[in-house]
Every structure is written in structure tokens, then in C-alpha cells.
Design an enzyme around this catalytic site. Structure first.
Site, short mmCIF file in Angstrom:
data_model
loop_
_atom_site.label_atom_id
_atom_site.label_comp_id
_atom_site.label_asym_id
_atom_site.label_seq_id
_atom_site.Cartn_x
_atom_site.Cartn_y
_atom_site.Cartn_z
N CYS A 114 24.37 24.39 -30.28
CA CYS A 114 24.42 22.87 -29.48
C CYS A 114 24.52 21.81 -30.54
CB CYS A 114 23.07 22.52 -28.73
SG CYS A 114 22.57 23.95 -27.44
N HIS A 255 22.82 15.34 -27.33
CA HIS A 255 23.14 16.71 -26.79
C HIS A 255 22.38 16.64 -25.42
CE1 HIS A 255 23.37 20.67 -25.90
NE2 HIS A 255 22.00 20.99 -26.11
N ASN A 285 23.81 21.89 -19.38
CA ASN A 285 23.76 22.12 -20.79
C ASN A 285 25.02 22.99 -21.40
OD1 ASN A 285 23.38 22.90 -23.68
ND2 ASN A 285 21.19 23.19 -23.67
O1 UT7 Z 1 20.25 23.16 -25.82
C1 UT7 Z 1 19.28 23.07 -26.90
C2 UT7 Z 1 18.00 23.93 -26.53
N1 UT7 Z 1 17.41 23.88 -25.31
C3 UT7 Z 1 16.71 23.14 -24.85
O2 UT7 Z 1 16.52 22.01 -25.43
C4 UT7 Z 1 15.66 23.50 -23.57
C5 UT7 Z 1 14.35 23.07 -23.80
N2 UT7 Z 1 13.23 23.24 -22.87
C6 UT7 Z 1 13.56 22.99 -21.48
O3 UT7 Z 1 14.39 22.16 -21.15
C7 UT7 Z 1 12.23 23.32 -20.52
O4 UT7 Z 1 11.17 23.87 -21.51
C8 UT7 Z 1 12.44 23.87 -19.51
C9 UT7 Z 1 13.44 23.35 -18.31
C10 UT7 Z 1 13.48 25.42 -19.75
C11 UT7 Z 1 11.30 24.61 -18.70
O5 UT7 Z 1 10.38 23.38 -18.34
P1 UT7 Z 1 8.83 23.14 -19.02
O6 UT7 Z 1 8.53 22.05 -18.19
O7 UT7 Z 1 8.91 23.33 -20.31
O8 UT7 Z 1 8.18 24.33 -18.19
P2 UT7 Z 1 7.46 25.72 -18.77
O9 UT7 Z 1 8.54 26.57 -19.48
O10 UT7 Z 1 6.11 25.25 -19.54
O11 UT7 Z 1 7.09 26.47 -17.44
C12 UT7 Z 1 6.06 25.73 -16.43
C13 UT7 Z 1 6.03 26.35 -15.23
C14 UT7 Z 1 5.71 27.97 -15.45
O12 UT7 Z 1 5.06 28.45 -14.39
P3 UT7 Z 1 3.33 28.73 -14.69
O13 UT7 Z 1 3.02 29.70 -15.64
O14 UT7 Z 1 2.87 27.41 -14.93
O15 UT7 Z 1 2.67 29.25 -13.36
C15 UT7 Z 1 7.17 28.45 -15.44
O16 UT7 Z 1 7.08 29.88 -15.03
O17 UT7 Z 1 7.30 26.59 -14.65
C16 UT7 Z 1 7.76 27.79 -14.12
N3 UT7 Z 1 9.24 27.71 -14.37
C17 UT7 Z 1 9.86 27.59 -13.05
N4 UT7 Z 1 9.43 27.17 -11.88
C18 UT7 Z 1 10.26 26.97 -11.14
C19 UT7 Z 1 10.04 28.10 -15.32
N5 UT7 Z 1 11.35 27.83 -14.90
C20 UT7 Z 1 11.38 27.57 -13.74
C21 UT7 Z 1 12.30 27.65 -12.68
N6 UT7 Z 1 12.02 27.12 -11.36
N7 UT7 Z 1 13.66 27.17 -12.87
#
Ligand code: UT7
Length: 332
Positions: A114, A255, A285
Site C-alpha cells: 500500500c 492511504h 482499499n
Molecule cells: O492496507 C494496509 C493494511 N491494512 C489495514 O490497515 C487494515 C487494518 N485493519 C482493519 O481495518 C481492521 O482490523 C478490520 C476491519 C480488518 C477488522 O476490524 P477490527 O475492529 O480490528 O475487528 P477485529 O479483527 O478485532 O474483530 C472483532 C470481531 C471478531 O469477532 P469476536 O472474536 O469478537 O467474536 C471478528 O471475528 O469482529 C469479527 N469480524 C467480523 N464480523 C463481521 C471480523 N471481520 C468481520 C466481518 N463481519 N467482516
């Protein structure tokens, strides 16, 4: 000494749109969750037979036409991509050069995920300032849908396809010049974001192993935290190094990974909402294409004016990061 000026910008997004509701039919997610956690509402997806170079060519045509520079005068093409037409060779830059009919030019790809566009900006600046090249076409182009696992809700909601391009040219006017570009990397964080299989570090088991082995894998939450920290530090460093106050920035173009990341960084830097460019809701993204696509958005909607100062800020797999202070310097 020659200086390097950003003469033009162009972008392309494929016609097909993939909405959050459509993704909710494919994996266990919802429009509400995706909107709240990422700010993304939809992303563009390339046609099956549409390649990364095809998208790069469309963006490049606009950038060349808007630059006022003849295509015969372009002497180098650099493409930033993690989803090249071919993984080993030829480079996507050489394919784009050929499709554009550019003839004999220096052409190569770089891999900085990215942060790719900031890296190729620094390369263009260095080549021009050294006197080796005069007019460089730089392109960020990605068909991320080809390396996205549409059974993994943690990644498939984020990524989209598209391309952005710019022409960087030599100038003797210092006020037109790209002020500074910072780039950095730390391979200790490599496992946060990677496409693990297929290379010599993790070879395919057999030649016919399916393409799914190249899918992106991400430790999303850990990546999120490092992203906010790194993006914020990048900006503080480049503003301090150049003795520029954040109020002097007309357009802060981070980004486009996640609205929450952009908001956290913007707040930490005391940026006004009107300074921050956000396109993540409509493109998701697009990795190396995200910054030039965002610049193109403010160019096409008339917000970006000649002489205004852009601050670019990127972060991505590697991990890599970078920032740039760039006046918009079209010829007319
Ligand atoms: O391009 C450069 C690099 N990339 C980035 O910068 C991306 C950085 N990361 C993110 O944007 C975020 O971490 C995500 C959008 C990918 C995830 O959001 P988060 O707030 O960090 O969620 P998390 O990974 O901590 O997950 C929280 C909960 C989990 O469930 P439990 O374990 O709390 O029951 C996940 O399984 O959300 C769940 N979850 C989802 N639920 C519904 C993860 N993805 C999804 C989804 N829909 N798509």
C-alpha cells in the site's frame, strides 16, 4: 539542478461494483458491521478478463493527456503493484508501456504494497533530480480481487480494484518541486500482512496448485494499531523535517485502508475535516492505487487547484511506510 514536479493525475475504476450487502451474501457479515468498522460501502471489481495493466493503461492515458507532455517524451515508467499481470516477468510496467505505445523507455515494477505510490514517487524524484530522466510516468495499479479470499470475512470486505497514475517531470522552478519524500520499512512485521505461498519462501506443492495459495492474509487488528502509530509519526517527521505547519497543508491524502484509521490519524494530527481526503467509502482499499485514486478524486471534483500542497501518507505490507509533501504543479 533539476527539480521534480507533479504535473498531472489520472485514475480508473472498473465498472462493476461490489456492495456490502452483496458481500453479506457471501460471508458472515453485514452492511452495518462493515460500515461501522471500516467506513467502506462499496468497492470496484475488475472484469474477469481485465488485467492490472489494462487498468494502469486507462489511468495512465488520462495522466499523460492532462500533463500536456507528449507521450514520446516519457522516458521512464514505474508501476507499484502487488497484483501484477505475471508474478515473475514481464513486469506490469513493461506491459503498460507497450500498450501505450511508448517505445523504448526504462520500465520496471516495485513491490511496497500500500506504500507503493509513495515509493515510486521517491524513485521518480531521485531519477529526475539526478538528471537521468526528464518525464516519468508512475502508476499504482491493483487487481486485488484476484488475490483476495472471498471466504475470509476479515479481508474480503476491505479490498477493491483500480489504478491511479501521475506524470512527474523535470522543472527548474523550485516552487513547483516535490518538497520531500520519506520512505521506510521494517521486515520484523512481515507476518502481519502477506500472501504466503508461491514464492521461494513458501513454494507451491505442485505446479498446478490453485491460485488460492496467493491470497492475502492479514492480522487485521494488530495491523490497525501499527498503522495508526506509523501514519501519525510519518506526518510529524516530514512536517518537522521541512519546517511546515499542518495548517499549510491543503489536502492530506492518507492511504485509504479504513475510515477509523484515517480519522484516528487526522485527529492525532489536529487536521481539519476539510483537509482530509476520504474515498474509502466508494473504492475500499486499493493498495498501491489508493493514494493516486484519491488525488484524482479531488482533481476531478475541482477541489485540487494548481499550487496547492498535498501531504501523502501511506502504510502497508512489508511492513512499509512513507510520506510526501507535493505541490500540485500542472503546466496550465
Ligand atoms: O492496507 C494496509 C493494511 N491494512 C489495514 O490497515 C487494515 C487494518 N485493519 C482493519 O481495518 C481492521 O482490523 C478490520 C476491519 C480488518 C477488522 O476490524 P477490527 O475492529 O480490528 O475487528 P477485529 O479483527 O478485532 O474483530 C472483532 C470481531 C471478531 O469477532 P469476536 O472474536 O469478537 O467474536 C471478528 O471475528 O469482529 C469479527 N469480524 C467480523 N464480523 C463481521 C471480523 N471481520 C468481520 C466481518 N463481519 N467482516
Amino acid at each position: 539542478m533539476a527539480y521534480a514536479a507533479l504535473r498531472s493525475i489520472g485514475a480508473y475504476a472498473p465498472d462493476k461494483i461490489l456492495t456490502n450487502d452483496e458481500l453479506a451474501q457471501m460471508v458472515d457479515t453485514s452492511d452495518e458491521w462493515i460500515t461501522k468498522r471500516t467506513g467502506i460501502k462499496e468497492r470496484h471489481i475488475a472484469a474477469q478478463d481485465e488485467t492490472t495493466s489494462d487498468m494502469g493503461v486507462e489511468a495512465a492515458k488520462k495522466a499523460i493527456q492532462r500533463s500536456g507532455i507528449k507521450k514520446e517524451d516519457i522516458d521512464m515508467v514505474v508501476c507499484a503493484t502487488i497484483s501484477p499481470d505475471y508474478f515473475c516477468m514481464p513486469s506490469t510496467a513493461t506491459i503498460i508501456s507497450n500498450k501505450l505505445g511508448l517505445g523504448n523507455v526504462t520500465a520496471f515494477d516495485i513491490s511496497a504494497a500500500c506504500t507503493g505510490f509513495v515509493y515510486i514517487l521517491s524513485i521518480a524524484k531521485a531519477f529526475i533530480e539526478s538528471g537521468m530522466k526528464k518525464n516519468i510516468l508512475i502508476i499504482g495499479a491493483e487487481k486485488l480481487s484476484a488475490i483476495t479470499d472471498y471466504t475470509d470475512r476479515g479481508t474480503c470486505i476491505l479490498f477493491g480494484d483500480g489504478a491511479g497514475a501521475a506524470v512527474i517531470s523535470a522543472t527548474d522552478k523550485k516552487e513547483e518541486a516535490i518538497i520531500d519524500v520519506h520512505t521506510g520499512a521494517d521486515g520484523a512485521y512481515a507476518d502481519l500482512l502477506m500472501s504466503p505461498n508461491g514464492g521461494t519462501g513458501s513454494p507451491h506443492d505442485s505446479l498446478d496448485q490453485e491460485a488460492s495459495s496467493c491470497f492475502m492474509q492479514m492480522k487485521g487488528n494488530e495491523t490497525f494499531k501499527v498503522a495508526v502509530r506509523t501514519l501519525t509519526k510519518d506526518v510529524v517527521d516530514i512536517l518537522q523535517a521541512n519546517n511546515i505547519q499542518s495548517e499549510a497543508i491543503n489536502h492530506f491524502v492518507p492511504h485509504q485502508a479504513n475510515y477509523r484509521i484515517i480519522k484516528a490519524v487526522g485527529d492525532a494530527l489536529n487536521m481539519k475535516e476539510s483537509q482530509v481526503v476520504i474515498t474509502v467509502e466508494k473504492f475500499g482499499n486499493t493498495s498501491g492505487a489508493s493514494i493516486p485514486m484519491a488525488i484524482n478524486e479531488i482533481y476531478e471534483n475541482g477541489t485540487l487547484k494548481k499550487g496547492e500542497l498535498l501531504l501523502l501518507d501511506a502504510f502497508g505490507g512489508g511492513l512499509t511506510w512513507g510520506s510526501a509533501l507535493v505541490p500540485f504543479s500542472p503546466l496550465e
